[in-house]
Design a protein around this motif. Structure first.
Motif, PDB file in Angstrom:
ATOM      1  N   SER A  60      -1.961   4.855   6.430  1.00 31.71           N
ATOM      2  CA  SER A  60      -0.666   4.208   6.230  1.00 31.71           C
ATOM      3  C   SER A  60      -0.843   2.704   6.212  1.00 31.71           C
ATOM      4  O   SER A  60      -1.836   2.154   6.683  1.00 31.71           O
ATOM      5  CB  SER A  60       0.290   4.605   7.355  1.00 31.71           C
ATOM      6  N   GLY A  61       0.149   2.020   5.671  1.00 29.94           N
ATOM      7  CA  GLY A  61       0.163   0.569   5.690  1.00 29.94           C
ATOM      8  C   GLY A  61      -0.813  -0.059   4.719  1.00 29.94           C
ATOM      9  O   GLY A  61      -1.174   0.517   3.691  1.00 29.94           O
ATOM     10  N   LEU A  62      -1.247  -1.252   5.055  1.00 30.84           N
ATOM     11  CA  LEU A  62      -2.134  -2.019   4.184  1.00 30.84           C
ATOM     12  C   LEU A  62      -3.482  -1.350   3.966  1.00 30.84           C
ATOM     13  O   LEU A  62      -4.144  -1.603   2.955  1.00 30.84           O
ATOM     14  CB  LEU A  62      -2.346  -3.426   4.770  1.00 30.84           C
ATOM     15  N   GLN A  63      -3.892  -0.495   4.900  1.00 30.24           N
ATOM     16  CA  GLN A  63      -5.186   0.174   4.770  1.00 30.24           C
ATOM     17  C   GLN A  63      -5.194   1.171   3.607  1.00 30.24           C
ATOM     18  O   GLN A  63      -6.250   1.619   3.179  1.00 30.24           O
ATOM     19  CB  GLN A  63      -5.558   0.877   6.075  1.00 30.24           C
ATOM     20  N   ALA A  64      -4.028   1.510   3.056  1.00 31.10           N
ATOM     21  CA  ALA A  64      -3.958   2.421   1.909  1.00 31.10           C
ATOM     22  C   ALA A  64      -4.323   1.723   0.596  1.00 31.10           C
ATOM     23  O   ALA A  64      -4.694   2.392  -0.366  1.00 31.10           O
ATOM     24  CB  ALA A  64      -2.561   3.013   1.791  1.00 31.10           C
ATOM     25  N   LEU A  65      -4.229   0.402   0.566  1.00 30.76           N
ATOM     26  CA  LEU A  65      -4.443  -0.318  -0.696  1.00 30.76           C
ATOM     27  C   LEU A  65      -5.776   0.010  -1.372  1.00 30.76           C
ATOM     28  O   LEU A  65      -5.794   0.329  -2.555  1.00 30.76           O
ATOM     29  CB  LEU A  65      -4.292  -1.830  -0.475  1.00 30.76           C
ATOM     30  N   PRO A  66      -6.911  -0.047  -0.677  1.00 35.28           N
ATOM     31  CA  PRO A  66      -8.163   0.249  -1.381  1.00 35.28           C
ATOM     32  C   PRO A  66      -8.446   1.744  -1.556  1.00 35.28           C
ATOM     33  O   PRO A  66      -9.353   2.110  -2.288  1.00 35.28           O
ATOM     34  CB  PRO A  66      -9.233  -0.401  -0.484  1.00 35.28           C
TER      35      PRO A  66
ATOM     36  N   MET B 100       8.215  -7.971   6.430  1.00 38.70           N
ATOM     37  CA  MET B 100       7.223  -9.046   6.512  1.00 38.70           C
ATOM     38  C   MET B 100       6.543  -9.042   7.874  1.00 38.70           C
ATOM     39  O   MET B 100       5.320  -9.188   7.976  1.00 38.70           O
ATOM     40  CB  MET B 100       7.868 -10.409   6.236  1.00 38.70           C
ATOM     41  N   ALA B 101       7.322  -8.850   8.936  1.00 40.55           N
ATOM     42  CA  ALA B 101       6.738  -8.789  10.278  1.00 40.55           C
ATOM     43  C   ALA B 101       5.807  -7.580  10.399  1.00 40.55           C
ATOM     44  O   ALA B 101       4.722  -7.680  10.990  1.00 40.55           O
ATOM     45  CB  ALA B 101       7.843  -8.713  11.327  1.00 40.55           C
ATOM     46  N   MET B 102       6.210  -6.437   9.828  1.00 39.09           N
ATOM     47  CA  MET B 102       5.365  -5.240   9.885  1.00 39.09           C
ATOM     48  C   MET B 102       4.060  -5.454   9.130  1.00 39.09           C
ATOM     49  O   MET B 102       2.995  -5.005   9.573  1.00 39.09           O
ATOM     50  CB  MET B 102       6.112  -4.038   9.308  1.00 39.09           C
ATOM     51  N   LEU B 103       4.131  -6.122   7.979  1.00 36.93           N
ATOM     52  CA  LEU B 103       2.908  -6.383   7.215  1.00 36.93           C
ATOM     53  C   LEU B 103       1.953  -7.274   7.999  1.00 36.93           C
ATOM     54  O   LEU B 103       0.744  -7.010   8.041  1.00 36.93           O
ATOM     55  CB  LEU B 103       3.258  -7.015   5.864  1.00 36.93           C
TER      56      LEU B 103
ATOM     57  N   ASN C  79       0.619  -5.180  10.934  1.00 38.73           N
ATOM     58  CA  ASN C  79      -0.331  -4.188  10.430  1.00 38.73           C
ATOM     59  C   ASN C  79      -1.647  -4.846  10.036  1.00 38.73           C
ATOM     60  O   ASN C  79      -2.730  -4.302  10.276  1.00 38.73           O
ATOM     61  CB  ASN C  79       0.282  -3.439   9.250  1.00 38.73           C
ATOM     62  N   GLY C  80      -1.567  -6.020   9.441  1.00 40.43           N
ATOM     63  CA  GLY C  80      -2.790  -6.741   9.070  1.00 40.43           C
ATOM     64  C   GLY C  80      -3.612  -7.139  10.278  1.00 40.43           C
ATOM     65  O   GLY C  80      -4.846  -7.114  10.240  1.00 40.43           O
TER      66      GLY C  80
ATOM     67  N   ALA D 255      -0.901   1.262  18.381  1.00 39.39           N
ATOM     68  CA  ALA D 255      -1.457  -0.068  18.644  1.00 39.39           C
ATOM     69  C   ALA D 255      -0.709  -1.161  17.883  1.00 39.39           C
ATOM     70  O   ALA D 255      -0.679  -2.305  18.303  1.00 39.39           O
ATOM     71  CB  ALA D 255      -2.930  -0.108  18.277  1.00 39.39           C
ATOM     72  N   MET D 256      -0.081  -0.796  16.758  1.00 44.88           N
ATOM     73  CA  MET D 256       0.695  -1.780  16.011  1.00 44.88           C
ATOM     74  C   MET D 256       2.016  -2.079  16.712  1.00 44.88           C
ATOM     75  O   MET D 256       2.490  -3.195  16.703  1.00 44.88           O
ATOM     76  CB  MET D 256       0.969  -1.278  14.596  1.00 44.88           C
ATOM     77  N   TRP D 257       2.597  -1.063  17.310  1.00 43.62           N
ATOM     78  CA  TRP D 257       3.928  -1.196  17.900  1.00 43.62           C
ATOM     79  C   TRP D 257       3.884  -1.625  19.358  1.00 43.62           C
ATOM     80  O   TRP D 257       4.826  -2.222  19.864  1.00 43.62           O
ATOM     81  CB  TRP D 257       4.694   0.115  17.756  1.00 43.62           C
TER      82      TRP D 257
END
Length: 198
Positions: free
Chosen positions: A99-105, A172-175, A178-179, A187-189
């Motif tokens: 999930s999140g930015l890790q899905a991009l690649p 924006m805060a979640m991105l 997550n980054g 761990a993100m929350w």
């Protein structure tokens, strides 16, 4: 001295003109307490109502996208991933996609092409001409989201704008979170249990 006085009068006239132009927008959708009409960058100083309504329509669209995006961050962690394969030819299941930015690649290029094609179709065929003189920004005719009653429609559209504004900040805060945390899990929350712990 005369040039300075003339420049000062010109500056006061421009400020008064901008104040009058802003008052023209005080009864429009999105003007809500506690700020009332808020335009710190002066986009409405020229008094162009059509440009204002187009920007308001775009704000609705971006807010709705942001609301969907925030739900997209949260839902897989709560409800899980879709069953089955994202790409049967690559043997890639939905559960294999983080999930999140890790899905991009991880998502195949053809998957991104399909997403962009879908966005383009929505953008060009969605009939987002709601800001024109006869329309109401944000009201695409879906009375489930709005209403036929003008007072109820205004209330719902103002709530939609307020929720969209909050969602734009939230995504924006979640991105960023997550980054930094590299996960959309606990761990993100709750930063005290993950890599963000000091």
């Amino acid at each position: 001295v005369a040039a300075g006085a003339s420049a000062s009068r010109g500056g006061r006239r421009r400020a008064a003109s901008a104040a009058v132009a802003r008052r023209a927008f005080e009864d429009e959708l999105g003007v809500q307490a506690p700020l009332g009409f808020w335009d710190p960058l002066g986009f409405t100083d020229d008094g162009d109502m059509e440009a204002y309504r187009r920007r308001r329509s775009v704000e609705f669209k971006h807010g709705r996208i942001a609301m969907l995006a925030t739900m997209g961050f949260i839902t897989p962690e709560v409800a899980g991933h879709w069953p089955g394969y994202l790409s049967p030819s690559l043997g890639l299941k939905f559960v294999d996609i983080p999930s999140g930015l890790q899905a991009l690649p991880v998502v195949p290029m053809l998957g991104w092409a399909q997403i962009l094609l879908y966005f383009g179709l929505i953008e060009f065929t969605g009939g987002f001409e709601d800001y024109r003189k006869e329309g109401t920004p944000g009201d695409y005719g879906w009375k489930v989201l709005t209403s036929s009653d003008p007072i109820e429609r205004r209330r719902k559209l103002n709530a939609d704008l307020a929720n969209g504004r909050l969602a734009m900040f939230a995504i924006m805060a979640m991105l960023f979170q997550n980054g930094l945390a590299k996960t959309t899990g606990p761990a993100m929350w709750i930063p005290t249990i993950g890599p963000l712990h000091p």
